[in-house]
Scaffold this motif. Structure first.
Motif, PDB file in Angstrom:
ATOM      1  N   GLN A 246       2.016  -8.721   5.767  1.00  0.00           N
ATOM      2  CA  GLN A 246       2.408  -8.556   4.372  1.00  0.00           C
ATOM      3  C   GLN A 246       3.874  -8.876   4.108  1.00  0.00           C
ATOM      4  OE1 GLN A 246       2.868  -4.503   2.771  1.00  0.00           O
ATOM      5  NE2 GLN A 246       2.206  -3.745   4.745  1.00  0.00           N
TER       6      GLN A 246
ATOM      7  N   ILE B 187      -3.835 -12.155   1.852  1.00  0.00           N
ATOM      8  CA  ILE B 187      -3.164 -10.862   1.709  1.00  0.00           C
ATOM      9  C   ILE B 187      -1.945 -10.977   0.808  1.00  0.00           C
ATOM     10  CG2 ILE B 187      -1.773  -9.167   2.965  1.00  0.00           C
ATOM     11  CD1 ILE B 187      -4.697  -8.665   3.352  1.00  0.00           C
TER      12      ILE B 187
ATOM     13  N   GLU C 108       0.398   0.201   2.073  1.00  0.00           N
ATOM     14  CA  GLU C 108       1.207  -1.008   2.102  1.00  0.00           C
ATOM     15  C   GLU C 108       2.695  -0.650   2.080  1.00  0.00           C
ATOM     16  OE1 GLU C 108      -0.133  -2.954  -1.404  1.00  0.00           O
ATOM     17  OE2 GLU C 108      -2.052  -3.589  -0.532  1.00  0.00           O
TER      18      GLU C 108
ATOM     19  N   MET D 146      -1.268  -9.224  -2.908  1.00  0.00           N
ATOM     20  CA  MET D 146      -0.189  -8.267  -3.117  1.00  0.00           C
ATOM     21  C   MET D 146       0.883  -8.767  -4.074  1.00  0.00           C
ATOM     22  SD  MET D 146       0.304  -6.840   0.781  1.00  0.00           S
ATOM     23  CE  MET D 146       1.654  -5.772   0.295  1.00  0.00           C
TER      24      MET D 146
ATOM     25  N   ASN E 288      -2.767  -3.045   5.400  1.00  0.00           N
ATOM     26  CA  ASN E 288      -3.590  -3.753   4.435  1.00  0.00           C
ATOM     27  C   ASN E 288      -5.053  -3.614   4.844  1.00  0.00           C
ATOM     28  OD1 ASN E 288      -4.193  -6.074   6.303  1.00  0.00           O
ATOM     29  ND2 ASN E 288      -1.988  -6.421   6.059  1.00  0.00           N
TER      30      ASN E 288
END
Length: 347
Positions: free
Chosen positions: A246, A267, A142, A271, A121
């Motif tokens: 993530q 984050i 990612e 996402m 990320n």
């Protein structure tokens, strides 16, 4: 078409498996042959020998390698000096920038002599560059949405209790929020919580001692057993205390079209904000988000499926950019990292 391999010194990882569904490489797992910490250096010698044998036998054009352990890129960079040249892509997980691996001798030098350094990320890009890695080598890649061939969910009785699946490895970033998960379970006594991962780790951290009766520790699960639980879950919950994590479970939930609740970090919102609900790592916040997800399961499943499809397209474009390594500082002359294949329709 170039020949690619991906080497990782663990026994399984969803990121590597998911990437392999989009990128044409041969995936090699080389798990530690010993479990006791004092024997690990001897295990590393065996893993290093297996790594060298694979590369010599396969004669790849491109080698993808996971770090940590940070010594694996060292081995591959050294081997390349004595054999045919190949492109080297280092997939840096967040732990590679944490002690002890970030202090491994010549770690930054080796990354700067690779052809591509992947981070997960934008926040980690800044961390890697702050440690001296050349910005032109760094690309963000990612985790892709998992493409899961899930078994049909087992039939459930009309009065069966709903359950929240909490995938967990009991790493430090998950250990800190787990008391909040326990507290959320106490606030939702009509819902079962199934926490995966090795039970002895939960016991060692004192998590099983005072767990409420609706919390169940599954112990180690095979991939098939885990995916069966994932297929039947009413909600999937992913927790972390790290702002730059993530969470692989989030992409697994998208692959299963599951309602998703996550710890509230920037984050994760960036996402997964189009599909997930978020809560601070407190019992009240997590219970509120879980209650809302349970009450709106059909809508949330549709959002997960829609986000999966959008992320598949964006990930393929991202991967094409990240895998071009022909102009790297130590490139083996390979024009790119190989053929990216379009994911099949469906799960």
């Amino acid at each position: 078409m170039s020949k690619q391999i991906y080497i990782t010194w663990i026994d399984f990882q969803r990121r590597a498996e998911s990437m392999n569904q989009y990128v044409d490489f041969d995936l090699y797992y080389l798990p530690p042959p010993v479990s006791r910490k004092w024997l690990k250096p001897f295990g590393y010698l065996l893993q290093a020998w297996r790594t060298i044998r694979i590369v010599l036998a396969e004669k790849p054009d491109v080698v993808w390698v996971q770090s940590p352990p940070s010594l694996v890129p060292h081995i591959l960079l050294g081997l390349r000096a004595f054999t045919r040249r190949y492109g080297l892509i280092v997939d840096c997980h967040n732990a590679s920038m944490l002690p002890p691996w970030v202090h491994f001798p010549a770690a930054t030098w080796v990354l700067n002599h690779s052809d591509r350094v992947l981070v997960h990320n934008e926040e980690m890009r800044g961390v890697v560059e702050a440690h001296g890695v050349r910005p032109e080598l760094v690309r963000v890649l990612e985790d892709p949405p998992a493409m899961l061939d899930l078994p049909p969910a087992a039939p459930r009785a009309p009065d069966a209790r709903p359950y929240v699946l909490v995938p967990c490895s009991f790493n430090p970033d998950e250990h800190l929020p787990l008391p909040a998960v326990m507290g959320a379970a106490r606030l939702l006594p009509e819902v079962d919580f199934k926490i995966t991962g090795r039970k002895w780790k939960a016991e060692a951290q004192g998590l099983t001692k005072d767990a409420p009766p609706n919390v169940h520790f599954t112990d180690y699960l095979t991939i098939g057993q885990f995916e069966a639980l994932l297929a039947g879950a009413n909600v999937v919950l992913g927790v972390t205390s790290r702002t730059n994590c993530q969470l692989s479970v989030a992409n697994e939930a998208l692959g299963a079209h599951s309602p998703l609740v996550l710890s509230d970090t920037g984050i994760l919102r960036k996402m997964f904000g189009d599909a997930a609900l978020f809560g601070e790592n407190t019992p009240e916040a997590l219970a509120a988000a879980l209650g809302e997800a349970l009450a709106h399961q059909p809508e949330m499943r549709a959002k997960s499926e829609a986000l999966k499809l959008r992320r598949q397209e964006s990930w393929l474009a991202e991967a094409r950019r990240a895998s071009q390594i022909g102009n790297g500082p130590a490139s083996g002359g390979t024009p790119g990292a190989g053929t990216l294949v379009k994911p099949p329709a469906g799960r």
